[in-house]
Design an enzyme around this catalytic site. Structure first.
Site, PDB file in Angstrom:
ATOM      1  CD  GLN A  32      -1.353  -0.019   3.736  1.00  0.00           C
ATOM      2  OE1 GLN A  32      -0.834   0.480   4.560  1.00  0.00           O
ATOM      3  NE2 GLN A  32      -2.450  -0.344   3.404  1.00  0.00           N
ATOM      4  CG  HIS A  60      -2.805  -4.440   4.016  1.00  0.00           C
ATOM      5  ND1 HIS A  60      -3.843  -4.168   3.544  1.00  0.00           N
ATOM      6  CD2 HIS A  60      -2.919  -5.252   5.031  1.00  0.00           C
ATOM      7  CE1 HIS A  60      -4.858  -4.397   4.296  1.00  0.00           C
ATOM      8  NE2 HIS A  60      -4.446  -5.096   5.275  1.00  0.00           N
ATOM      9  CG  PHE A 142      -0.211  -4.251  10.449  1.00  0.00           C
ATOM     10  CD1 PHE A 142      -1.542  -4.872  10.090  1.00  0.00           C
ATOM     11  CD2 PHE A 142       0.710  -3.661   9.532  1.00  0.00           C
ATOM     12  CE1 PHE A 142      -1.646  -4.516   8.585  1.00  0.00           C
ATOM     13  CE2 PHE A 142       0.377  -3.609   8.311  1.00  0.00           C
ATOM     14  CZ  PHE A 142      -0.912  -4.076   7.823  1.00  0.00           C
ATOM     15  CD  GLU A 146      -2.657  -8.600   7.345  1.00  0.00           C
ATOM     16  OE1 GLU A 146      -2.657  -9.176   6.449  1.00  0.00           O
ATOM     17  OE2 GLU A 146      -3.514  -7.593   7.601  1.00  0.00           O
ATOM     18  CE  LYS A 149      -9.260 -11.344   7.326  1.00  0.00           C
ATOM     19  NZ  LYS A 149      -9.870 -10.023   7.146  1.00  0.00           N
ATOM     20  CG  HIS A 150      -4.448 -12.952   5.591  1.00  0.00           C
ATOM     21  ND1 HIS A 150      -5.629 -13.063   4.853  1.00  0.00           N
ATOM     22  CD2 HIS A 150      -4.406 -11.679   5.918  1.00  0.00           C
ATOM     23  CE1 HIS A 150      -6.234 -11.948   4.750  1.00  0.00           C
ATOM     24  NE2 HIS A 150      -5.632 -11.089   5.611  1.00  0.00           N
TER      25      HIS A 150
HETATM   26  P1  AMP Z   1      -7.170  -7.666   6.368  1.00  0.00           P
HETATM   27  O1  AMP Z   1      -8.084  -8.092   7.529  1.00  0.00           O
HETATM   28  O2  AMP Z   1      -5.895  -8.482   6.423  1.00  0.00           O
HETATM   29  O3  AMP Z   1      -7.683  -7.614   5.192  1.00  0.00           O
HETATM   30  O4  AMP Z   1      -6.661  -6.194   6.910  1.00  0.00           O
HETATM   31  C1  AMP Z   1      -7.372  -5.289   6.903  1.00  0.00           C
HETATM   32  C2  AMP Z   1      -7.212  -4.701   8.220  1.00  0.00           C
HETATM   33  O5  AMP Z   1      -5.899  -4.203   8.213  1.00  0.00           O
HETATM   34  C3  AMP Z   1      -7.856  -3.411   8.541  1.00  0.00           C
HETATM   35  O6  AMP Z   1      -8.391  -3.194   9.954  1.00  0.00           O
HETATM   36  C4  AMP Z   1      -7.269  -2.071   8.270  1.00  0.00           C
HETATM   37  O7  AMP Z   1      -7.356  -0.817   9.245  1.00  0.00           O
HETATM   38  C5  AMP Z   1      -5.769  -2.985   8.586  1.00  0.00           C
HETATM   39  N1  AMP Z   1      -4.641  -2.144   7.912  1.00  0.00           N
HETATM   40  C6  AMP Z   1      -4.489  -2.088   6.583  1.00  0.00           C
HETATM   41  N2  AMP Z   1      -3.213  -1.345   6.309  1.00  0.00           N
HETATM   42  C7  AMP Z   1      -2.734  -1.218   7.408  1.00  0.00           C
HETATM   43  C8  AMP Z   1      -1.744  -0.446   8.061  1.00  0.00           C
HETATM   44  N3  AMP Z   1      -0.519   0.177   7.127  1.00  0.00           N
HETATM   45  N4  AMP Z   1      -1.371  -0.429   9.325  1.00  0.00           N
HETATM   46  C9  AMP Z   1      -2.264  -0.936  10.213  1.00  0.00           C
HETATM   47  N5  AMP Z   1      -3.332  -1.423  10.069  1.00  0.00           N
HETATM   48  C10 AMP Z   1      -3.738  -1.691   8.698  1.00  0.00           C
END
Ligand code: AMP
Length: 256
Positions: A32, A60, A142, A146, A149-150
């Site tokens: 991103q 991301h 973060f 990730e 979830k993934h």
């Molecule tokens: P996902 O569930 O993997 O699709 O990620 C979506 C989540 O990641 C959402 O809650 C976003 O607000 C969060 N998100 C996306 N980019 C970032 C970032 N650079 N830092 C922290 N949170 C993020």
């Protein structure tokens, strides 16, 4: 006794089998542009201790994805559902009425990430995968989110999952790829979205999908680039799915 055995057999058939490999089709490496995360109405914050990240695309996630949604009645492929829906809708798309377009929270519901697993990657992750969220300013949270979830669906151990995402990102500096095509951050200029798409295809050798969001004035800007990656998370491939997005004919790449 017989009843107890029958109960155990039933129970084991209901529990997820963590030894089963996930049969997804490819990964999305999602990077991103921080300027487009920050200048929306939600705003952004910088990781505690690390200050403002570099003006570069940040990771991301590395997301296992199906080439076609599975189960329930649905008309869209995984990429499609991912691109046109917001985060909450995307959750519904994963488990709800559209069927399952990607696996998530695999194994026993997503084991948490241990800092020990990525101890030698922390510096690189801090540079290349920084949090921008104001709700949680610790990048580790973060990464852990990730992973749960993934990453737990990736068939990789936590170290390889993060190491391969970093290696893939290091292969092509997307900001440099765009700059080579004359697409540089600006708060006033806009660029044809096709030019952005072509620049990435030429600069990386592979067609990627693009996601746009809107700045506080409602103008479309390049937000995320979805590069498609093979099942081993080693090499880029052309994206197997089209991804209709909120991108307009011309998009911004806001200064960060
Ligand atoms: P996902 O569930 O993997 O699709 O990620 C979506 C989540 O990641 C959402 O809650 C976003 O607000 C969060 N998100 C996306 N980019 C970032 C970032 N650079 N830092 C922290 N949170 C993020």
């Amino acid at each position: 006794m017989k009843l107890a055995i029958a109960f155990l057999v039933l129970l084991s058939s209901l529990l997820p089998d963590s030894s089963t490999a996930e049969d997804f089709d490819f990964f999305y490496l999602v990077q991103q542009w921080p300027g487009s995360f920050c200048d929306t109405r939600q705003g952004c914050c910088f990781p505690d201790g690390a200050g403002k990240p570099a003006a570069a695309f940040g990771i991301h996630g590395l997301w296992p994805n199906y080439a076609k949604c599975r189960g329930r009645h649905h008309r869209e492929g995984g990429g499609l559902a991912r691109a046109v829906l917001g985060a909450d809708d995307a959750f519904l798309a994963a488990v709800g009425r559209r069927g399952k377009c990607w696996p998530e929270y695999c194994g026993d519901g997503g084991q948490p990430l241990s800092p020990w697993d990525v101890r030698d990657l922390v510096a690189s992750l801090g540079r290349s995968w920084p949090t921008l969220s104001c709700k949680n300013r610790r990048s580790f949270e973060f990464w852990s989110y990730e992973w749960k979830k993934h990453g737990t669906c990736s068939n990789l151990d936590p170290h390889d999952y993060f190491a391969r995402a970093l290696q893939l990102r290091e292969r092509h500096d997307l900001a440099a790829v765009l700059a080579d095509a004359g697409i540089v951050p600006s708060d006033t200029d806009t660029y044809p979205v096709d030019r952005v798409r072509d620049a990435i295809a030429q600069g990386t050798g592979f067609v990627a999908n693009l996601e746009c969001n809107r700045d506080a004035d409602g103008e479309a800007q390049l937000f995320q680039v979805y590069q498609c990656v093979d099942r081993e998370a080693k090499d880029l491939i052309d994206c197997p799915l089209p991804m209709p997005t909120k991108c307009t004919d011309r998009v911004k790449l806001p200064v960060f």
